[in-house]
Scaffold this motif. Structure first.
Motif, PDB file in Angstrom:
ATOM      1  N   SER A 113      42.299  29.989  -9.495  1.00 37.91           N
ATOM      2  CA  SER A 113      42.391  30.795 -10.629  1.00 37.91           C
ATOM      3  C   SER A 113      42.954  32.167 -10.482  1.00 37.91           C
ATOM      4  O   SER A 113      43.410  32.813 -11.161  1.00 37.91           O
ATOM      5  CB  SER A 113      40.997  30.843 -11.564  1.00 37.91           C
ATOM      6  N   TYR A 114      42.492  32.690  -9.346  1.00 37.05           N
ATOM      7  CA  TYR A 114      42.987  33.984  -8.803  1.00 37.05           C
ATOM      8  C   TYR A 114      43.680  34.153  -7.765  1.00 37.05           C
ATOM      9  O   TYR A 114      44.150  35.146  -7.120  1.00 37.05           O
ATOM     10  CB  TYR A 114      41.451  34.919  -8.519  1.00 37.05           C
ATOM     11  N   SER A 115      44.331  32.825  -7.256  1.00 39.22           N
ATOM     12  CA  SER A 115      45.334  32.956  -6.227  1.00 39.22           C
ATOM     13  C   SER A 115      44.902  33.325  -4.640  1.00 39.22           C
ATOM     14  O   SER A 115      45.545  33.999  -4.103  1.00 39.22           O
ATOM     15  CB  SER A 115      46.769  33.489  -6.617  1.00 39.22           C
ATOM     16  N   ILE A 116      43.345  33.056  -4.616  1.00 37.81           N
ATOM     17  CA  ILE A 116      42.909  34.012  -3.170  1.00 37.81           C
ATOM     18  C   ILE A 116      42.357  32.913  -2.295  1.00 37.81           C
ATOM     19  O   ILE A 116      41.891  33.183  -1.118  1.00 37.81           O
ATOM     20  CB  ILE A 116      41.616  34.821  -3.622  1.00 37.81           C
ATOM     21  N   PRO A 163      36.510  42.961 -11.658  1.00 41.41           N
ATOM     22  CA  PRO A 163      36.750  41.609 -12.409  1.00 41.41           C
ATOM     23  C   PRO A 163      37.742  40.652 -11.481  1.00 41.41           C
ATOM     24  O   PRO A 163      38.276  41.125 -10.684  1.00 41.41           O
ATOM     25  CB  PRO A 163      37.729  42.269 -13.598  1.00 41.41           C
ATOM     26  N   GLY A 164      37.419  39.409 -11.713  1.00 41.88           N
ATOM     27  CA  GLY A 164      38.166  38.436 -10.918  1.00 41.88           C
ATOM     28  C   GLY A 164      39.691  38.634 -10.826  1.00 41.88           C
ATOM     29  O   GLY A 164      40.142  38.554  -9.560  1.00 41.88           O
ATOM     30  N   PRO A 165      40.545  38.963 -11.739  1.00 40.85           N
ATOM     31  CA  PRO A 165      41.842  39.179 -11.889  1.00 40.85           C
ATOM     32  C   PRO A 165      42.286  40.165 -10.708  1.00 40.85           C
ATOM     33  O   PRO A 165      43.305  40.106 -10.313  1.00 40.85           O
ATOM     34  CB  PRO A 165      42.204  39.433 -12.950  1.00 40.85           C
ATOM     35  N   GLY A 178      35.407  40.917   1.369  1.00 42.51           N
ATOM     36  CA  GLY A 178      35.067  39.598   1.005  1.00 42.51           C
ATOM     37  C   GLY A 178      34.657  39.723  -0.719  1.00 42.51           C
ATOM     38  O   GLY A 178      34.881  40.494  -1.072  1.00 42.51           O
ATOM     39  N   ILE A 179      33.935  38.297  -0.742  1.00 44.54           N
ATOM     40  CA  ILE A 179      33.899  38.432  -2.353  1.00 44.54           C
ATOM     41  C   ILE A 179      32.541  37.271  -2.530  1.00 44.54           C
ATOM     42  O   ILE A 179      32.435  36.459  -1.788  1.00 44.54           O
ATOM     43  CB  ILE A 179      34.979  37.808  -2.952  1.00 44.54           C
ATOM     44  N   ILE A 180      31.921  37.443  -3.723  1.00 45.22           N
ATOM     45  CA  ILE A 180      31.016  36.540  -4.094  1.00 45.22           C
ATOM     46  C   ILE A 180      31.611  35.924  -5.409  1.00 45.22           C
ATOM     47  O   ILE A 180      31.948  36.546  -6.318  1.00 45.22           O
ATOM     48  CB  ILE A 180      29.719  37.075  -4.627  1.00 45.22           C
ATOM     49  N   ILE A 181      31.812  34.581  -5.212  1.00 44.32           N
ATOM     50  CA  ILE A 181      32.748  33.800  -6.278  1.00 44.32           C
ATOM     51  C   ILE A 181      32.586  32.156  -5.749  1.00 44.32           C
ATOM     52  O   ILE A 181      31.907  31.940  -4.839  1.00 44.32           O
ATOM     53  CB  ILE A 181      34.093  34.157  -6.296  1.00 44.32           C
ATOM     54  N   ALA A 182      32.607  31.394  -6.978  1.00 46.70           N
ATOM     55  CA  ALA A 182      32.751  29.781  -6.891  1.00 46.70           C
ATOM     56  C   ALA A 182      33.902  29.597  -6.192  1.00 46.70           C
ATOM     57  O   ALA A 182      35.097  29.928  -6.420  1.00 46.70           O
ATOM     58  CB  ALA A 182      32.672  29.450  -8.177  1.00 46.70           C
ATOM     59  N   ILE A 183      33.825  28.799  -5.107  1.00 46.58           N
ATOM     60  CA  ILE A 183      34.987  28.290  -4.263  1.00 46.58           C
ATOM     61  C   ILE A 183      35.891  27.308  -5.170  1.00 46.58           C
ATOM     62  O   ILE A 183      36.903  27.791  -4.917  1.00 46.58           O
ATOM     63  CB  ILE A 183      34.419  27.597  -3.022  1.00 46.58           C
ATOM     64  N   SER A 184      35.331  26.826  -6.147  1.00 51.59           N
ATOM     65  CA  SER A 184      36.153  26.095  -6.900  1.00 51.59           C
ATOM     66  C   SER A 184      37.299  27.031  -7.847  1.00 51.59           C
ATOM     67  O   SER A 184      38.050  26.633  -8.371  1.00 51.59           O
ATOM     68  CB  SER A 184      35.553  25.010  -7.668  1.00 51.59           C
ATOM     69  N   ASP A 185      36.522  28.118  -7.990  1.00 47.89           N
ATOM     70  CA  ASP A 185      37.513  29.351  -8.860  1.00 47.89           C
ATOM     71  C   ASP A 185      38.500  29.932  -7.912  1.00 47.89           C
ATOM     72  O   ASP A 185      39.293  30.714  -8.406  1.00 47.89           O
ATOM     73  CB  ASP A 185      36.422  30.150  -9.353  1.00 47.89           C
ATOM     74  N   TRP A 186      38.613  29.629  -6.640  1.00 51.14           N
ATOM     75  CA  TRP A 186      39.592  30.444  -5.779  1.00 51.14           C
ATOM     76  C   TRP A 186      41.097  30.349  -6.441  1.00 51.14           C
ATOM     77  O   TRP A 186      41.763  31.429  -6.534  1.00 51.14           O
ATOM     78  CB  TRP A 186      39.677  30.255  -4.284  1.00 51.14           C
TER      79      TRP A 186
END
Length: 366
Positions: free
Chosen positions: A226-229, A201-203, A216-224
Motif C-alpha cells: 500500500s505504501y510501496s515499502i 502517517p503511512g504515506p 524501520g517501521i511498525i506496520i502490518a507486513i501485508s500493508d507494505w
C-alpha cells in the motif's frame, strides 16, 4: 367517462408508487481518505458498496470519493456530522485525537492473533452489553453521542517490527533505533522497547525509509505494498503482534434514518460479512508479501521464539508494560480503560489469542 376515471385513478396510483420508490431509494456519498490500492479500499469499501447495491436491487447506491477528495484522514467524523459525506469507509478513529479514547485498544500487543480473530473480538466489543462505566457499554461510551452508527472493518494483520538494514537481535539493539510509530499507543510500545519512536502517517513512510531518516517501521507486513515499502524492508520480527489496527465503517445518523428498516438490516448484515472477508484478505496478503520478499528482495523474517531468551524476555516485558501504561494513562484522562481492556482481553482469549505474561493478573483475569 368510466375510462377517464380509471385512467385518472391509475395515474394517481402510479404517482404514489413512484413517490414511494423515491423515498426508499437512496444514493449515499461514500468517502475514504485512503488511496484505491489500500486494503481497506480495494478489499473492504468496494466489496461493501457492490454487495449493498446487489442486495438492495439498486435501491441503495453509492457515489464514491477516494484519497481524501471530500474528507481527509482524521476529518471523517466532522464530515459525517456536517453532511458532507454519508458513509466513511473507513473512519480512522486513532487519527481523531481525543475523540475515540478507547478505540485504539486493538493496538495493544498480543500473541498468536490474526486479523479475523481481532475483527470478531472488536465487533464483539461493539456488540457487548457489559457495562464498562455506570450505564455505559463500550458502544454507548465510545460511539453513542457522536451522531454515527459504526461497525468493525477488517483488522489489519499483526503489526511487526521491520527494519531496512539494522538487525535487532538483543535488547541493546533497540537503543537509538529510529522506528516509525503510527499511533500514540505505538509510541508507548517503542518507548518500552528502548527504541526512539518517530510518529509518521503511512504515506510518508517510503520517503523516510528511503532517505534513512528512520531505521524501520511498525506496520502490518501485508500493508507494505500500500505504501510501496516492500523493496526497502529487509529484517522483520514476527510471531509477536504489536497490536492490530482497527477502525470503523461509519454512517451518519441522518443517512441511517433515511434508510428503510429492510435496508438498515441489509447494511448491518453486509458490514459484518465484508469485515470478515476483508480480514481473510489481510491474512492471505501477509503470506503473499512475505513469500515475495523472501524470494525477490532478500527479506528475513525471524520468529520472536527464535530470538535469545534475553530478547524474548525484553519484548514480553515491554508488551506487558505497554498494557499497563496505556490503561493508566487513559484512566488518568477519565476514561474506563481497565474495564475495557479486561473485556477486550477476554474476547481475544476466547478467540484463541494470548496476552503478554502478567497482563491477565493485572486485569484480574487469573
Amino acid at each position: 367517462m368510466k375510462y377517464a376515471k380509471i385512467s385518472a385513478f391509475s395515474a394517481i396510483c402510479a404517482g404514489l408508487m413512484a413517490g414511494a420508490g423515491a423515498v426508499s431509494a437512496q444514493n449515499l456519498t461514500l468517502s475514504t481518505g485512503l488511496g484505491q490500492p489500500h486494503m481497506w479500499v480495494a478489499h473492504h469499501m468496494e466489496p461493501f458498496a457492490e454487495a449493498m447495491e446487489s442486495k438492495t436491487n439498486g435501491e441503495v447506491t453509492f457515489t464514491k470519493y477516494y484519497g481524501g477528495e471530500l474528507s481527509a484522514v482524521g476529518r471523517e467524523l466532522d464530515s459525517l456530522n456536517s453532511g458532507v459525506i454519508d458513509v466513511a469507509a473507513p473512519l480512522l478513529a486513532p487519527y481523531h485525537e481525543g475523540r475515540f479514547p478507547l478505540s485504539d485498544i486493538t493496538q495493544l500487543p498480543t500473541y498468536g492473533t490474526t486479523s479475523p480473530m481481532v475483527t470478531r473480538a472488536f465487533q464483539g466489543l461493539l456488540d457487548s452489553d457489559v457495562e464498562i462505566a455506570p450505564g455505559k457499554t463500550f458502544y454507548s461510551y465510545e460511539i453513542g453521542d457522536k451522531g454515527i452508527h459504526v461497525w468493525a472493518i477488517g483488522a489489519t494483520a499483526p503489526y511487526s517490527i521491520s527494519t531496512t538494514s539494522k538487525v535487532l537481535k538483543e535488547p541493546a539493539d533497540f537503543t537509538g533505533t529510529l522506528l516509525r510509530a503510527g499511533s500514540a499507543l505505538h509510541t508507548i510500545v517503542l518507548g518500552n522497547l528502548g527504541a526512539t519512536p518517530v510518529t509518521l502517517p503511512g504515506p510518508q513512510a517510503y520517503e523516510a525509509l528511503s532517505r534513512k531518516t528512520i531505521d524501520g517501521i511498525i506496520i502490518a507486513i501485508s500493508d507494505w505494498p500500500s505504501y510501496s515499502i516492500q523493496e526497502l524492508l529487509r529484517h522483520s520480527i514476527v510471531d509477536v503482534s504489536i497490536g492490530h489496527w482497527e477502525s470503523y465503517l461509519a454512517i451518519s445518523d441522518a443517512a441511517w434514518g433515511n434508510l428503510s428498516p429492510e435496508h438498515q438490516k441489509q447494511f448491518d448484515e453486509t458490514a459484518r460479512e465484508v469485515a470478515l472477508t476483508n480480514a481473510e484478505k489481510w491474512e492471505s496478503n501477509l503470506v503473499e508479501v512475505r513469500q515475495k520478499s523472501e524470494a525477490e528482495d532478500g527479506g528475513s523474517f525471524v520468529s520472536v521464539k527464535d530470538l535469545s531468551p534475553e530478547m524474548q524476555a525484553h519484548m514480553d516485558k515491554a508488551a506487558r508494560q505497554s498494557w499497563i501504561d496505556w490503561i493508566e494513562k487513559t484512566e488518568a484522562a477519565g476514561h474506563p480503560a481497565k474495564a475495557t481492556a479486561k473485556l477486550y482481553a477476554q474476547l481475544i482469549m476466547a478467540e484463541g489469542g494470548a496476552l503478554p505474561d502478567g497482563v491477565g493478573d493485572y486485569l484480574g483475569l487469573n
